[in-house]
Write a protein that holds these residues in place. Structure first.
Motif, PDB file in Angstrom:
ATOM      1  N   SER A  19      14.071  13.725  35.165  1.00  0.00           N
ATOM      2  CA  SER A  19      12.892  13.115  34.555  1.00  0.00           C
ATOM      3  C   SER A  19      12.758  11.723  35.156  1.00  0.00           C
ATOM      4  N   THR A  20      11.665  11.496  35.879  1.00  0.00           N
ATOM      5  CA  THR A  20      11.523  10.253  36.641  1.00  0.00           C
ATOM      6  C   THR A  20      10.411   9.363  36.105  1.00  0.00           C
ATOM      7  N   GLY A  21      10.773   8.484  35.219  1.00  0.00           N
ATOM      8  CA  GLY A  21       9.845   7.458  34.774  1.00  0.00           C
ATOM      9  C   GLY A  21       8.707   7.918  33.903  1.00  0.00           C
ATOM     10  N   GLN A  25       5.534   6.894  29.586  1.00  0.00           N
ATOM     11  CA  GLN A  25       4.125   7.254  29.751  1.00  0.00           C
ATOM     12  C   GLN A  25       3.653   8.311  28.764  1.00  0.00           C
ATOM     13  N   LEU A  26       4.578   9.005  28.123  1.00  0.00           N
ATOM     14  CA  LEU A  26       4.204  10.109  27.244  1.00  0.00           C
ATOM     15  C   LEU A  26       3.374   9.672  26.044  1.00  0.00           C
ATOM     16  N   ILE A  27       3.565   8.448  25.578  1.00  0.00           N
ATOM     17  CA  ILE A  27       2.842   7.984  24.391  1.00  0.00           C
ATOM     18  C   ILE A  27       1.515   7.295  24.747  1.00  0.00           C
ATOM     19  N   VAL A  28       1.333   6.961  26.014  1.00  0.00           N
ATOM     20  CA  VAL A  28       0.155   6.180  26.438  1.00  0.00           C
ATOM     21  C   VAL A  28      -1.169   6.807  26.010  1.00  0.00           C
ATOM     22  N   PRO A  29      -1.397   8.109  26.200  1.00  0.00           N
ATOM     23  CA  PRO A  29      -2.690   8.671  25.778  1.00  0.00           C
ATOM     24  C   PRO A  29      -2.945   8.507  24.274  1.00  0.00           C
ATOM     25  N   PHE A  30      -1.884   8.560  23.483  1.00  0.00           N
ATOM     26  CA  PHE A  30      -2.038   8.402  22.038  1.00  0.00           C
ATOM     27  C   PHE A  30      -2.394   6.958  21.685  1.00  0.00           C
ATOM     28  N   HIS A  31      -1.788   6.003  22.393  1.00  0.00           N
ATOM     29  CA  HIS A  31      -2.124   4.593  22.171  1.00  0.00           C
ATOM     30  C   HIS A  31      -3.591   4.328  22.500  1.00  0.00           C
ATOM     31  N   PHE A  70      14.436   5.976  33.449  1.00  0.00           N
ATOM     32  CA  PHE A  70      13.438   5.517  32.485  1.00  0.00           C
ATOM     33  C   PHE A  70      13.298   4.005  32.507  1.00  0.00           C
ATOM     34  N   ASP A  71      12.038   3.564  32.432  1.00  0.00           N
ATOM     35  CA  ASP A  71      11.764   2.134  32.384  1.00  0.00           C
ATOM     36  C   ASP A  71      11.762   1.689  30.922  1.00  0.00           C
ATOM     37  N   VAL A  72      12.262   0.488  30.699  1.00  0.00           N
ATOM     38  CA  VAL A  72      12.382  -0.041  29.341  1.00  0.00           C
ATOM     39  C   VAL A  72      11.595  -1.324  29.125  1.00  0.00           C
TER      40      VAL A  72
END
Length: 155
Positions: A19-21, A25-31, A70-72
């Motif tokens: 899983s690369t980065g 990003q998974l929550i971005v569309p919900f935000h 993963f970026d933090v």
């Protein structure tokens, strides 16, 4: 149940799952589409992280390796991160620890929280040798991302 459904859709497990980065990003569309309280965002983010981790573990076959990069943190959100450019390895890890302890930066998700998810009942029996890497900085041109790696082996 969500992770099982995703894995069923894959139809098989794999020797290596990377899983690369994408975690951040998974929550971005919900935000972009929803309004929620801070507490509800934290809960939703934790649920997304848990499903992603369970999917990563579950889709890694017996004897295989799972890797999460993963970026933090982004310098767009925490300008203090820019002060760490040029550091690497143990020096960067120590500087990050100092910045976190002082409250100048906060890691989201916290790397130790993801590592601990692999120790929860239901996951602990499915992973061996879970480890975090030292952090590194990823220069995106207009921002710098603080990135960690997490890897494990399936028994």
């Amino acid at each position: 149940a969500s992770a099982r459904a995703i894995m069923a859709g894959l139809g098989r497990s794999f020797d290596v799952v990377l899983s690369t980065g994408v975690l951040s990003q998974l929550i971005v569309p919900f935000h972009r589409a929803w309004l929620a309280t801070g507490t509800n965002w934290q809960r939703f983010d934790a649920a997304i992280n848990a499903v992603h981790m369970a999917t990563l573990v579950g889709s890694t076959g017996s004897g295989g390796r799972g890797i999460l990069a993963f970026d933090v943190l982004s310098s767009k959100d925490a300008p203090a991160l820019s002060r760490l450019v040029g550091l690497a390895g143990a020096a960067l890890e120590a500087a990050v620890a100092t910045e976190v302890a002082s409250g100048d930066i906060a890691l989201q998700p916290h790397p130790m929280a993801l590592l601990q998810q692999l120790e929860f009942p239901g996951m602990a029996s499915m992973v061996q040798e879970p480890r975090l890497t030292a952090p590194w900085l990823w220069n995106l041109g207009d921002a710098v991302q603080l990135v960690y790696g997490l890897h494990f082996r399936r028994p």
